[in-house]
Design a protein around this motif. Structure first.
Motif, short mmCIF file in Angstrom:
data_model
loop_
_atom_site.label_atom_id
_atom_site.label_comp_id
_atom_site.label_asym_id
_atom_site.label_seq_id
_atom_site.Cartn_x
_atom_site.Cartn_y
_atom_site.Cartn_z
N LEU A 28 0.61 -1.25 0.20
CA LEU A 28 -0.31 -0.55 0.17
C LEU A 28 0.85 0.89 -0.05
O LEU A 28 0.37 1.80 -0.80
CB LEU A 28 -0.51 0.04 1.15
CG LEU A 28 -1.90 -1.12 1.31
CD1 LEU A 28 -2.24 -1.37 2.24
CD2 LEU A 28 -2.84 -0.76 -0.65
N PHE A 142 -3.71 4.60 6.52
CA PHE A 142 -3.24 4.99 5.49
C PHE A 142 -4.68 4.62 5.17
O PHE A 142 -5.05 5.42 4.12
CB PHE A 142 -2.82 3.54 4.45
CG PHE A 142 -2.44 3.64 3.24
CD1 PHE A 142 -1.56 3.87 2.46
CD2 PHE A 142 -3.40 3.28 2.54
CE1 PHE A 142 -1.86 4.50 1.09
CE2 PHE A 142 -3.18 2.97 1.33
CZ PHE A 142 -2.08 3.67 0.29
N VAL A 143 -5.27 3.98 5.30
CA VAL A 143 -6.97 3.97 4.91
C VAL A 143 -7.60 5.95 5.20
O VAL A 143 -8.40 6.27 4.90
CB VAL A 143 -8.05 2.52 5.63
CG1 VAL A 143 -9.59 3.05 4.91
CG2 VAL A 143 -7.22 1.50 4.84
N TYR A 146 -5.92 8.39 2.82
CA TYR A 146 -6.34 8.09 2.05
C TYR A 146 -6.26 8.75 0.57
O TYR A 146 -5.76 9.08 0.00
CB TYR A 146 -7.32 6.73 1.41
CG TYR A 146 -6.98 6.05 -0.08
CD1 TYR A 146 -6.24 5.17 -0.24
CD2 TYR A 146 -8.30 6.69 -1.40
CE1 TYR A 146 -6.11 5.13 -2.05
CE2 TYR A 146 -8.49 6.29 -2.10
CZ TYR A 146 -7.97 5.28 -2.57
OH TYR A 146 -7.63 4.81 -4.00
N HIS A 147 -7.71 9.67 1.09
CA HIS A 147 -7.52 10.77 -0.21
C HIS A 147 -6.68 11.69 0.17
O HIS A 147 -5.87 12.41 -1.18
CB HIS A 147 -9.33 11.23 0.10
CG HIS A 147 -9.92 10.29 0.17
ND1 HIS A 147 -10.06 9.79 -1.95
CD2 HIS A 147 -11.15 9.95 0.83
CE1 HIS A 147 -11.38 9.01 -1.09
NE2 HIS A 147 -12.19 8.43 0.41
N PHE A 150 -3.46 10.17 -1.65
CA PHE A 150 -3.88 10.70 -3.47
C PHE A 150 -3.26 11.83 -3.23
O PHE A 150 -2.84 11.65 -5.22
CB PHE A 150 -5.38 10.20 -3.17
CG PHE A 150 -5.29 10.06 -4.54
CD1 PHE A 150 -5.32 10.13 -6.12
CD2 PHE A 150 -6.28 11.44 -5.35
CE1 PHE A 150 -6.16 9.46 -7.07
CE2 PHE A 150 -6.77 11.68 -6.36
CZ PHE A 150 -6.98 10.55 -7.94
N ARG A 212 -6.85 4.05 -7.09
CA ARG A 212 -7.16 3.16 -6.05
C ARG A 212 -7.23 1.30 -6.97
O ARG A 212 -6.62 0.39 -5.67
CB ARG A 212 -8.90 3.10 -6.16
CG ARG A 212 -10.00 2.48 -5.46
CD ARG A 212 -10.76 2.56 -5.09
NE ARG A 212 -11.50 3.84 -4.93
CZ ARG A 212 -12.52 4.49 -4.50
NH1 ARG A 212 -13.90 4.30 -4.52
NH2 ARG A 212 -12.64 6.09 -3.53
N VAL A 215 -3.46 -0.07 -6.24
CA VAL A 215 -4.15 0.09 -4.73
C VAL A 215 -4.30 -0.93 -4.45
O VAL A 215 -3.37 -2.42 -3.79
CB VAL A 215 -3.73 1.59 -3.83
CG1 VAL A 215 -3.99 0.74 -1.88
CG2 VAL A 215 -3.54 2.32 -3.82
#
Length: 264
Positions: A28, A142-143, A146-147, A150, A212, A215
């Motif tokens: 990830l 990380f989750v 995430y955005h 990104f 996405r 990933v």
């Protein structure tokens, strides 16, 4: 020997649990690192981790507790170098990597193999528990961000213009990478841990175009390759770390061939 029999051994169970979690984290984080051209930082951190672990063993400290803050500090430093146009960051990272590796080898001139190439089968349940807690923390962060990661990965200038704290998220990425590298050292060793960061991301990029998609594919690829490498090591009596890298290499070559055929 039967693969079912393999999972009846506690040391294989420990290796599977810890290896799966660390492989997932590395994959990830590898996607933004490769896209931002920071993949050399992962390699540099692995060598710093080796030196820190060696010093910890020599001084009688708990290796993970000693090396985690050292590698996090090194991650801050390497990140500054990578983002500073006045520095030759590649050369600086190479100097730090070679120096840390040399210090580690000097400090533990015996029993170097376990640190250079990993010893995942020698992990205890305490090691697995610590790896699981830290890995789950890395995955959760990380989750959660995430955005933001990104946005920072693809356009730092635009992200900064919109008020996003780019430096903070780059620092977060460096900290998560440092934790993952330290955890993966026990599994893959200093010479091979960076392959867990780089190979799954490169493989996924050959097959998918969206962030996405890359990933998710990198995560699945990394876990599958670790399991395949572990089974190959059990069946063929080969080193686990090298077997995992070989599985990643094989899948990467297949993805390159698939990409070439699709363009044709």
């Amino acid at each position: 020997m039967s693969l079912t029999l393999m999972l009846t051994y506690p040391f294989m169970q420990r290796a599977l649990i810890a290896g799966t979690l660390v492989s997932l984290c590395a994959a990830l984080l590898g996607v933004p690192l490769v896209l931002k051209r920071y993949s050399m930082i992962g390699d540099g951190l692995s060598h710093v981790s080796f030196g820190a672990l060696a010093i910890a063993v020599a001084l009688g400290f708990t290796p993970l507790y000693f090396s985690i803050p050292v590698v996090i500090l090194a991650a801050f430093f390497l990140l500054r170098l990578a983002t500073n146009p006045r520095w030759n960051s590649d050369a600086a990272i190479a100097v730090m990597s070679a120096s840390a590796l040399a210090v580690g080898i000097i400090v533990i001139s015996t029993d170097v193999d376990n640190y250079m190439f990993g010893s995942v089968l020698a992990m205890t349940w305490a090691d697995v528990a610590l790896s699981a807690v830290l890995s789950l923390a890395v995955l959760a962060l990380f989750v959660l961000f995430y955005h933001k990661l990104f946005a920072v990965t693809f356009d730092e200038s635009f992200s900064r213009a919109t008020g996003l704290r780019v430096d903070w998220y780059n620092t977060l990425l460096a900290i998560l990478t440092a934790l993952t590298i330290v955890l993966g050292m026990r599994m893959m060793g200093a010479m091979l841990i960076s392959s867990l960061v780089i190979f799954p991301a490169l493989t996924a990029m050959r097959l998918f175009k969206s962030f996405r998609g890359v990933v998710v594919c990198a995560a699945v690829t990394s876990v599958c390759c670790f399991c395949a490498g572990l089974m190959a090591s059990w069946t063929l009596s080969t080193p686990v770390g090298a077997s995992v890298v070989a599985a990643n290499l094989a899948l990467f070559l297949l993805s390159c061939a698939a990409g070439w055929l699709r363009r044709r």
